[in-house]
Scaffold this motif. Structure first.
Motif, PDB file in Angstrom:
ATOM      1  N   GLY A  84      -0.036 -21.673  19.592  1.00  0.00           N
ATOM      2  CA  GLY A  84      -1.416 -21.174  19.566  1.00  0.00           C
ATOM      3  C   GLY A  84      -1.560 -19.702  19.900  1.00  0.00           C
ATOM      4  N   PHE A  85      -0.487 -19.099  20.452  1.00  0.00           N
ATOM      5  CA  PHE A  85      -0.569 -17.690  20.847  1.00  0.00           C
ATOM      6  C   PHE A  85       0.446 -16.843  20.084  1.00  0.00           C
ATOM      7  CE2 PHE A  85      -2.527 -18.545  25.368  1.00  0.00           C
ATOM      8  CZ  PHE A  85      -3.781 -18.679  24.781  1.00  0.00           C
ATOM      9  N   GLY A  86       0.528 -17.047  18.792  1.00  0.00           N
ATOM     10  CA  GLY A  86       1.371 -16.217  17.941  1.00  0.00           C
ATOM     11  C   GLY A  86       2.836 -16.311  18.306  1.00  0.00           C
ATOM     12  N   ASP A  87       3.458 -15.125  18.497  1.00  0.00           N
ATOM     13  CA  ASP A  87       4.892 -15.095  18.825  1.00  0.00           C
ATOM     14  C   ASP A  87       5.146 -15.422  20.297  1.00  0.00           C
ATOM     15  OD1 ASP A  87       5.659 -14.198  16.211  1.00  0.00           O
ATOM     16  OD2 ASP A  87       4.939 -12.194  16.761  1.00  0.00           O
ATOM     17  N   GLU A 217      -0.746  -8.383  22.015  1.00  0.00           N
ATOM     18  CA  GLU A 217       0.580  -8.983  21.762  1.00  0.00           C
ATOM     19  C   GLU A 217       0.453 -10.279  20.941  1.00  0.00           C
ATOM     20  OE1 GLU A 217       2.645  -9.996  25.372  1.00  0.00           O
ATOM     21  OE2 GLU A 217       4.499 -10.540  24.297  1.00  0.00           O
ATOM     22  N   ILE A 218      -0.468 -11.172  21.344  1.00  0.00           N
ATOM     23  CA  ILE A 218      -0.586 -12.441  20.611  1.00  0.00           C
ATOM     24  C   ILE A 218      -1.161 -12.222  19.210  1.00  0.00           C
ATOM     25  CG2 ILE A 218      -0.693 -13.886  22.683  1.00  0.00           C
ATOM     26  CD1 ILE A 218      -3.679 -14.220  22.301  1.00  0.00           C
ATOM     27  N   SER A 219      -1.891 -11.119  19.036  1.00  0.00           N
ATOM     28  CA  SER A 219      -2.557 -10.897  17.749  1.00  0.00           C
ATOM     29  C   SER A 219      -1.634 -10.362  16.662  1.00  0.00           C
ATOM     30  CB  SER A 219      -3.729  -9.936  17.925  1.00  0.00           C
ATOM     31  OG  SER A 219      -4.693 -10.547  18.750  1.00  0.00           O
ATOM     32  N   GLU A 220      -0.436  -9.922  17.030  1.00  0.00           N
ATOM     33  CA  GLU A 220       0.471  -9.393  15.994  1.00  0.00           C
ATOM     34  C   GLU A 220       0.705 -10.439  14.905  1.00  0.00           C
ATOM     35  OE1 GLU A 220       4.004  -7.764  17.802  1.00  0.00           O
ATOM     36  OE2 GLU A 220       2.760  -6.483  19.109  1.00  0.00           O
ATOM     37  N   PHE A 221       0.890 -11.685  15.329  1.00  0.00           N
ATOM     38  CA  PHE A 221       1.123 -12.808  14.403  1.00  0.00           C
ATOM     39  C   PHE A 221      -0.101 -13.003  13.491  1.00  0.00           C
ATOM     40  CE2 PHE A 221       1.348 -17.248  13.175  1.00  0.00           C
ATOM     41  CZ  PHE A 221       2.698 -17.569  13.145  1.00  0.00           C
ATOM     42  N   TYR A 222      -1.276 -12.964  14.104  1.00  0.00           N
ATOM     43  CA  TYR A 222      -2.557 -13.165  13.400  1.00  0.00           C
ATOM     44  C   TYR A 222      -2.770 -12.052  12.370  1.00  0.00           C
ATOM     45  CZ  TYR A 222      -7.348 -15.228  13.758  1.00  0.00           C
ATOM     46  OH  TYR A 222      -8.538 -15.891  13.563  1.00  0.00           O
ATOM     47  N   LEU A 223      -2.454 -10.813  12.780  1.00  0.00           N
ATOM     48  CA  LEU A 223      -2.608  -9.673  11.869  1.00  0.00           C
ATOM     49  C   LEU A 223      -1.656  -9.805  10.683  1.00  0.00           C
ATOM     50  CD1 LEU A 223      -2.994  -6.740  14.430  1.00  0.00           C
ATOM     51  CD2 LEU A 223      -4.729  -7.548  12.824  1.00  0.00           C
ATOM     52  N   ARG A 224      -0.437 -10.311  10.945  1.00  0.00           N
ATOM     53  CA  ARG A 224       0.521 -10.507   9.837  1.00  0.00           C
ATOM     54  C   ARG A 224      -0.041 -11.530   8.850  1.00  0.00           C
ATOM     55  NH1 ARG A 224       4.659 -10.555  13.748  1.00  0.00           N
ATOM     56  NH2 ARG A 224       5.042 -12.781  13.523  1.00  0.00           N
ATOM     57  N   PHE A 225      -0.660 -12.607   9.405  1.00  0.00           N
ATOM     58  CA  PHE A 225      -1.246 -13.636   8.539  1.00  0.00           C
ATOM     59  C   PHE A 225      -2.333 -13.015   7.651  1.00  0.00           C
ATOM     60  CE2 PHE A 225      -4.825 -16.582   7.913  1.00  0.00           C
ATOM     61  CZ  PHE A 225      -4.208 -17.551   7.136  1.00  0.00           C
ATOM     62  N   TYR A 226      -3.233 -12.236   8.231  1.00  0.00           N
ATOM     63  CA  TYR A 226      -4.313 -11.615   7.446  1.00  0.00           C
ATOM     64  C   TYR A 226      -3.756 -10.667   6.396  1.00  0.00           C
ATOM     65  CZ  TYR A 226      -8.442 -13.421   9.724  1.00  0.00           C
ATOM     66  OH  TYR A 226      -9.458 -14.247  10.146  1.00  0.00           O
ATOM     67  N   GLN A 227      -2.696  -9.928   6.790  1.00  0.00           N
ATOM     68  CA  GLN A 227      -2.071  -9.000   5.844  1.00  0.00           C
ATOM     69  C   GLN A 227      -1.478  -9.774   4.670  1.00  0.00           C
ATOM     70  OE1 GLN A 227      -1.802  -6.011   4.226  1.00  0.00           O
ATOM     71  NE2 GLN A 227      -1.702  -5.145   6.294  1.00  0.00           N
ATOM     72  N   ASP A 228      -0.736 -10.858   4.992  1.00  0.00           N
ATOM     73  CA  ASP A 228      -0.054 -11.629   3.938  1.00  0.00           C
ATOM     74  C   ASP A 228      -1.050 -12.336   3.029  1.00  0.00           C
ATOM     75  OD1 ASP A 228       2.217 -10.821   5.124  1.00  0.00           O
ATOM     76  OD2 ASP A 228       2.715 -12.756   6.056  1.00  0.00           O
ATOM     77  N   VAL A 229      -2.074 -12.955   3.618  1.00  0.00           N
ATOM     78  CA  VAL A 229      -2.972 -13.802   2.826  1.00  0.00           C
ATOM     79  C   VAL A 229      -4.086 -12.994   2.148  1.00  0.00           C
ATOM     80  CG1 VAL A 229      -4.697 -15.651   3.016  1.00  0.00           C
ATOM     81  CG2 VAL A 229      -2.490 -15.885   4.114  1.00  0.00           C
ATOM     82  N   ALA A 230      -4.643 -12.025   2.883  1.00  0.00           N
ATOM     83  CA  ALA A 230      -5.820 -11.327   2.339  1.00  0.00           C
ATOM     84  C   ALA A 230      -5.552  -9.857   2.053  1.00  0.00           C
ATOM     85  CB  ALA A 230      -6.980 -11.462   3.323  1.00  0.00           C
ATOM     86  N   GLY A 231      -4.351  -9.388   2.411  1.00  0.00           N
ATOM     87  CA  GLY A 231      -4.060  -7.965   2.203  1.00  0.00           C
ATOM     88  C   GLY A 231      -4.919  -7.069   3.082  1.00  0.00           C
ATOM     89  N   GLU A 232      -5.383  -7.605   4.224  1.00  0.00           N
ATOM     90  CA  GLU A 232      -6.275  -6.847   5.119  1.00  0.00           C
ATOM     91  C   GLU A 232      -5.504  -6.294   6.306  1.00  0.00           C
ATOM     92  OE1 GLU A 232      -9.442  -6.169   4.955  1.00  0.00           O
ATOM     93  OE2 GLU A 232     -10.495  -7.785   3.923  1.00  0.00           O
ATOM     94  N   ASP A 233      -5.780  -5.054   6.693  1.00  0.00           N
ATOM     95  CA  ASP A 233      -5.297  -4.572   7.992  1.00  0.00           C
ATOM     96  C   ASP A 233      -6.397  -4.887   9.000  1.00  0.00           C
ATOM     97  OD1 ASP A 233      -4.248  -3.295  10.231  1.00  0.00           O
ATOM     98  OD2 ASP A 233      -5.267  -1.422   9.721  1.00  0.00           O
TER      99      ASP A 233
END
Ligand code: BDR
Ligand code: CA
Length: 303
Positions: A84-87, A217-233
């Motif tokens: 639940g907390f990314g990496d 720190e926990i959001s790095e994983f979440y940001l990668r997901f948004y980048q991969d799925v929606a191409g959003e920074d």
């Protein structure tokens, strides 16, 4: 304002809980947990860990393990990570849950703080539907229910039609929309207008090394997901936007409508305007930059 957050932490849930701890107008009296981003025992462990980190000694009442009509749950590991907390996967199991299950705790708190309690539900609506079923007075005892869920005027996120929290338990959501307390719906219509970018997280971590640093720190994983799925920074401040709506509804443009939820098929979980159900206030627009700014100002005041 007395507030309970019903939550499945969850990366953006953690941000919302930190915001509530930092907001001077919010008196966070407890958390209730639900399956969703994680299994419910992970939600509860993460909730207890966060409260300890925030130095907030309030109860965590554990709720539903799965959706109405189901006996299993597949957590959203690809969005929020295995715990639940990314990496971050080593999360201490601190303290214990409250002795009451979530629905009972919600019913009692609504009775005790008659008309003054706001519940902000930022996971599947199972605990809220359970509380309504448990006590016919629950809805009228509650001050207000603010829901992060749904996508009424735009596409969903788990499918073209459905938002995750509603999709996880469409039966419970339908039950809530049929007999709602006074309710505000904060869906993807507005929460995708509150993007929090990597530069925002860097600033947060600099100004609030302990709490902001952890959220970053926990959001790095979440940001990668948004980048991969929606191409959003950037990621949507979904759950924080709902907590902000509890005290700052004037920042949102709302429309009144009843809602129903599609139960099956490819549109399962879609939230559709339906005049047959009682009206609730659905947020249609927001000044996203002001929400992002308020979130940052408040959370950077934490250590
Ligand atoms: C909602 O689903 C969960 O993944 C988030 O925590 C948020 O509550 C966004 O659709
Ligand atoms: Ca959530």
């Amino acid at each position: 304002m007395k507030l309970i957050i019903d939550t499945d932490p969850g990366i953006d849930d953690a941000m919302a809980i930190a915001y509530a701890a930092a907001a001077p107008e919010i008196d966070l009296i407890g958390l209730t947990t639900v399956f969703g981003n994680t299994l419910v025992h992970q939600s509860s462990r993460n909730a207890r860990f966060l409260l300890d980190k925030l130095n907030l000694p309030v109860p965590v009442a554990e709720g539903a393990h799965w959706a109405w009509g189901r006996d299993f749950h597949d957590p959203s590991v690809h969005v929020h990570g295995p715990e639940g907390f990314g990496d971050v996967t080593e999360i201490p199991d601190l303290d214990q849950n409250h002795h009451q299950p979530a629905a009972e705790y919600l019913v009692d708190m609504a009775r005790q703080h008659k008309k003054e309690l706001v519940v902000c539900a930022v996971g599947p609506l199972t605990n809220i539907a359970d509380a309504i079923r448990l006590d016919p007075q629950f809805a009228s005892n509650l001050g207000r229910l603010v829901i992060m869920g749904g996508a009424v005027f735009r596409p969903g996120n788990v499918s073209e039609f459905a938002e995750a929290n509603i999709h996880h338990d469409p039966l419970a959501a339908q039950a809530v929309f049929e007999t709602p307390p006074e309710t505000v719906l904060v869906g993807l219509d507005v929460t995708l207008q509150t993007l929090y970018r990597s530069a925002d997280f860097e600033a947060l971590a600099r100004q609030s090394p302990e709490i902001g640093g952890f959220l970053s720190e926990i959001s790095e994983f979440y940001l990668r997901f948004y980048q991969d799925v929606a191409g959003e920074d950037g990621c949507g401040l979904h759950d924080s936007t709902a907590v902000i709506a509890c005290s700052h509804e004037h920042m949102f443009e709302t429309v009144e409508t009843g809602l129903r939820v599609v139960q099956d098929g490819p549109k399962r979980g879609q939230t559709i305007p339906d005049p047959e159900n009682p009206p609730i206030r659905v947020c249609r627009d927001v000044d996203g930059a002001s929400v992002v700014d308020l979130f940052t100002r408040r959370v950077t005041a934490l250590p």
